[in-house]
Design a protein around this motif. Structure first.
Motif, PDB file in Angstrom:
ATOM      1  N   VAL A   1       0.833  -1.198   0.000  1.00  0.00           N
ATOM      2  CA  VAL A   1       0.000   0.000   0.000  1.00  0.00           C
ATOM      3  C   VAL A   1       0.873   1.256   0.000  1.00  0.00           C
ATOM      4  N   PHE A   2       1.860   1.295   0.907  1.00  0.00           N
ATOM      5  CA  PHE A   2       2.686   2.498   1.038  1.00  0.00           C
ATOM      6  C   PHE A   2       3.560   2.723  -0.195  1.00  0.00           C
ATOM      7  N   SER A   3       3.910   1.653  -0.906  1.00  0.00           N
ATOM      8  CA  SER A   3       4.676   1.850  -2.141  1.00  0.00           C
ATOM      9  C   SER A   3       3.839   2.593  -3.173  1.00  0.00           C
ATOM     10  N   LYS A   4       2.518   2.367  -3.171  1.00  0.00           N
ATOM     11  CA  LYS A   4       1.621   3.100  -4.078  1.00  0.00           C
ATOM     12  C   LYS A   4       1.461   4.549  -3.616  1.00  0.00           C
ATOM     13  N   ILE A   5       1.335   4.731  -2.298  1.00  0.00           N
ATOM     14  CA  ILE A   5       1.131   6.073  -1.745  1.00  0.00           C
ATOM     15  C   ILE A   5       2.300   6.994  -2.071  1.00  0.00           C
ATOM     16  N   PHE A   6       3.534   6.437  -2.122  1.00  0.00           N
ATOM     17  CA  PHE A   6       4.720   7.255  -2.370  1.00  0.00           C
ATOM     18  C   PHE A   6       5.366   6.935  -3.718  1.00  0.00           C
ATOM     19  N   SER A   7       4.581   6.416  -4.661  1.00  0.00           N
ATOM     20  CA  SER A   7       5.097   6.099  -5.991  1.00  0.00           C
ATOM     21  C   SER A   7       5.360   7.381  -6.778  1.00  0.00           C
ATOM     22  N   HIS A   8       6.061   7.244  -7.897  1.00  0.00           N
ATOM     23  CA  HIS A   8       6.359   8.394  -8.758  1.00  0.00           C
ATOM     24  C   HIS A   8       5.069   9.062  -9.229  1.00  0.00           C
ATOM     25  N   GLU A   9       4.093   8.250  -9.624  1.00  0.00           N
ATOM     26  CA  GLU A   9       2.818   8.791 -10.112  1.00  0.00           C
ATOM     27  C   GLU A   9       2.094   9.549  -9.007  1.00  0.00           C
ATOM     28  N   ALA A  10       2.106   8.992  -7.791  1.00  0.00           N
ATOM     29  CA  ALA A  10       1.437   9.655  -6.664  1.00  0.00           C
ATOM     30  C   ALA A  10       2.122  10.988  -6.348  1.00  0.00           C
ATOM     31  N   LEU A  11       3.459  10.991  -6.319  1.00  0.00           N
ATOM     32  CA  LEU A  11       4.194  12.224  -6.029  1.00  0.00           C
ATOM     33  C   LEU A  11       3.908  13.294  -7.081  1.00  0.00           C
ATOM     34  N   GLU A  12       3.809  12.879  -8.340  1.00  0.00           N
ATOM     35  CA  GLU A  12       3.492  13.820  -9.421  1.00  0.00           C
ATOM     36  C   GLU A  12       2.144  14.488  -9.187  1.00  0.00           C
ATOM     37  N   SER A  13       1.180  13.699  -8.685  1.00  0.00           N
ATOM     38  CA  SER A  13      -0.159  14.255  -8.449  1.00  0.00           C
ATOM     39  C   SER A  13      -0.209  15.118  -7.184  1.00  0.00           C
ATOM     40  N   TYR A  14       0.652  14.822  -6.200  1.00  0.00           N
ATOM     41  CA  TYR A  14       0.688  15.621  -4.972  1.00  0.00           C
ATOM     42  C   TYR A  14       1.332  16.989  -5.208  1.00  0.00           C
ATOM     43  N   LEU A  15       2.305  17.041  -6.145  1.00  0.00           N
ATOM     44  CA  LEU A  15       3.169  18.218  -6.285  1.00  0.00           C
ATOM     45  C   LEU A  15       2.415  19.542  -6.416  1.00  0.00           C
ATOM     46  N   PRO A  16       1.415  19.675  -7.316  1.00  0.00           N
ATOM     47  CA  PRO A  16       0.723  20.979  -7.422  1.00  0.00           C
ATOM     48  C   PRO A  16       0.038  21.384  -6.119  1.00  0.00           C
ATOM     49  N   LYS A  17      -0.471  20.406  -5.379  1.00  0.00           N
ATOM     50  CA  LYS A  17      -1.136  20.702  -4.103  1.00  0.00           C
ATOM     51  C   LYS A  17      -0.114  21.140  -3.052  1.00  0.00           C
ATOM     52  N   ILE A  18       1.051  20.487  -3.048  1.00  0.00           N
ATOM     53  CA  ILE A  18       2.113  20.878  -2.118  1.00  0.00           C
ATOM     54  C   ILE A  18       2.543  22.317  -2.406  1.00  0.00           C
ATOM     55  N   GLN A  19       2.701  22.648  -3.683  1.00  0.00           N
ATOM     56  CA  GLN A  19       3.074  24.012  -4.077  1.00  0.00           C
ATOM     57  C   GLN A  19       2.071  25.035  -3.554  1.00  0.00           C
ATOM     58  N   LEU A  20       0.781  24.737  -3.705  1.00  0.00           N
ATOM     59  CA  LEU A  20      -0.259  25.664  -3.257  1.00  0.00           C
ATOM     60  C   LEU A  20      -0.188  25.906  -1.761  1.00  0.00           C
ATOM     61  N   VAL A  21      -0.024  24.826  -0.994  1.00  0.00           N
ATOM     62  CA  VAL A  21       0.053  24.944   0.464  1.00  0.00           C
ATOM     63  C   VAL A  21       1.264  25.779   0.863  1.00  0.00           C
ATOM     64  N   ILE A  22       2.414  25.539   0.213  1.00  0.00           N
ATOM     65  CA  ILE A  22       3.629  26.289   0.524  1.00  0.00           C
ATOM     66  C   ILE A  22       3.476  27.764   0.130  1.00  0.00           C
ATOM     67  N   LYS A  23       2.928  28.020  -1.051  1.00  0.00           N
ATOM     68  CA  LYS A  23       2.714  29.404  -1.505  1.00  0.00           C
ATOM     69  C   LYS A  23       1.829  30.174  -0.529  1.00  0.00           C
ATOM     70  N   ASP A  24       0.709  29.567  -0.139  1.00  0.00           N
ATOM     71  CA  ASP A  24      -0.218  30.219   0.796  1.00  0.00           C
ATOM     72  C   ASP A  24       0.476  30.516   2.117  1.00  0.00           C
ATOM     73  N   THR A  25       1.284  29.571   2.574  1.00  0.00           N
ATOM     74  CA  THR A  25       1.981  29.735   3.853  1.00  0.00           C
ATOM     75  C   THR A  25       3.003  30.867   3.781  1.00  0.00           C
ATOM     76  N   LEU A  26       3.813  30.896   2.727  1.00  0.00           N
ATOM     77  CA  LEU A  26       4.821  31.949   2.592  1.00  0.00           C
ATOM     78  C   LEU A  26       4.177  33.317   2.426  1.00  0.00           C
ATOM     79  N   ARG A  27       3.024  33.365   1.769  1.00  0.00           N
ATOM     80  CA  ARG A  27       2.293  34.618   1.630  1.00  0.00           C
ATOM     81  C   ARG A  27       1.853  35.123   3.009  1.00  0.00           C
TER      82      ARG A  27
END
Length: 368
Positions: A1-27
């Motif tokens: 299960v955890f290999s799927k959660i942290f797979s390359h495809e999963a990380l690719e899909s998380y990335l835009p959301k991570i960016q948004l959270v970081i941008k909002d925080t730095l703002r």
């Protein structure tokens, strides 16, 4: 299960959301007229990332802040002595865990009922689907336990490393400048702005100097000191026999401090991991910030991606300076962090890397 959660495809899909959270925080950090406590704020940031990105919970900010406070109470008391007295840390931890699980149950139920508007599969989605694939519908208790485990894994160590990253960028402005130069050369940063669509996983992975910076932060400021293993087969180490079945502890920090491959071990020097030197390539177990062997940290790729995304945003959109006369001392317990939390003043930058005045500052300037 955890290999799927942290797979390359999963990380690719998380990335835009991570960016948004970081941008909002730095703002938010940049709009604060006062200095911030970086360690406390990065704890909030990593908690928010876990809730919003990993788990996909749509929790209002006010409720999210309340959950964060409860979670902090839980973490602060999780290692208390198991003495069940009315005002003991153990009792406070139990109460915080119960309150936290009620909040998580509510968020899980809302998530299960509201599946509209989803544009990616988060870690909890993968966990639920994996249970169905194996013919086992996960119970609410199992979902709550899995959710809490994911938050716990993403929280303290990432906040520690994020704080260490910011401190080293403050101490070494030339490193920050070299990061900006790399972002420019790779077409990610242009006229002070991150080019739209440029931050994809393959682009981030091609930033070699950024990778060196993150590696060096994790070498010199490994969040946790070591790990535990059970001996599967009797072996000999330096003339001592270690019997099968024994529990052993290995020290990550001491390994990094004494490994012969690292030159000037106390110096923050990202170039030690560059192509010309590659000090981490000699030997299997000289560099192990995420542990080693088959039990290495499963979330290491997500943690490194988060740190890289944070470094990119810091280099691109923020100016920041130490708000105290000297840098604070570092404590190692329960994870590596500055004793005063690291007080830093953040300033937003416009697209030409000029400081953005806050509303109050702009009004004062207009009256002069």
């Amino acid at each position: 299960v955890f290999s799927k959660i942290f797979s390359h495809e999963a990380l690719e899909s998380y990335l835009p959301k991570i960016q948004l959270v970081i941008k909002d925080t730095l703002r938010a950090w940049s709009s604060n007229p006062e200095s911030i406590n970086v360690y406390h704020e990065t704890q909030k940031l990593t908690f928010r990332m876990a809730i919003r990105v990993l788990l996909g919970f749509r929790i209002p900010d006010e409720e999210l802040n309340r959950l964060f406070e409860v979670y902090q109470q839980f973490v602060e008391n999780v290692f208390s002595l198991p003495v069940d007295l009315p005002f003991s840390g153990y009792r406070r931890g139990i109460r915080a865990r119960e309150t936290l699980q009620k909040g998580l149950e509510k968020a899980i139920q809302e998530k299960l009922q509201n599946t509209q508007g989803k544009d990616y599969a988060d870690a909890l989605d993968i966990l639920i689907e994996s249970g169905k694939e194996h013919g086992k519908e996960l119970t609410m208790q199992e979902l709550k336990d899995g959710t809490l485990e994911l938050i716990f894994a993403a929280y303290a160590t990432t906040a520690s490393a994020s704080t260490s990253l910011i401190m080293q960028l403050l101490k070494h402005p030339r490193v920050l400048e070299k990061l900006r130069e790399e972002l420019h050369s790779k077409g990610i940063l242009h006229n002070g702005c991150i080019c739209e669509g440029s931050l994809r996983l393959d682009n981030i992975n091609s930033l070699h100097y950024l990778d060196c910076v993150i590696k060096e932060v994790l070498r010199l400021f490994t969040p946790i000191s070591g790990g535990y293993r059970t001996v599967l087969q009797t072996f000999e180490l330096d003339g001592f026999q270690i019997p099968k079945g024994w529990s052993v502890m290995y020290s990550i920090r001491d390994t990094h401090d004494t490994a012969p491959v690292f030159k000037d071990v106390d110096v923050f020097d990202p170039d030690r991991f560059g192509q010309g030197r590659s000090e981490d390539k000699d030997g299997r177990f000289h560099y192990l910030p995420f542990g080693g062997g088959v039990r290495t940290c499963l979330g290491k790729h997500l943690a490194k991606l988060f740190l890289k995304a944070l470094a990119i945003e810091l280099a691109s959109t923020s100016r920041f300076e130490l708000a105290t006369r000297t840098f604070p001392k570092i404590t190692l317990v329960p994870v590596v962090h500055p004793v005063d939390g690291l007080k830093v003043k953040f300033f937003g930058l416009d697209s030409n890397q000029n400081e953005i005045l806050t509303g109050t500052d702009a009004m004062l300037g207009a009256t002069v």
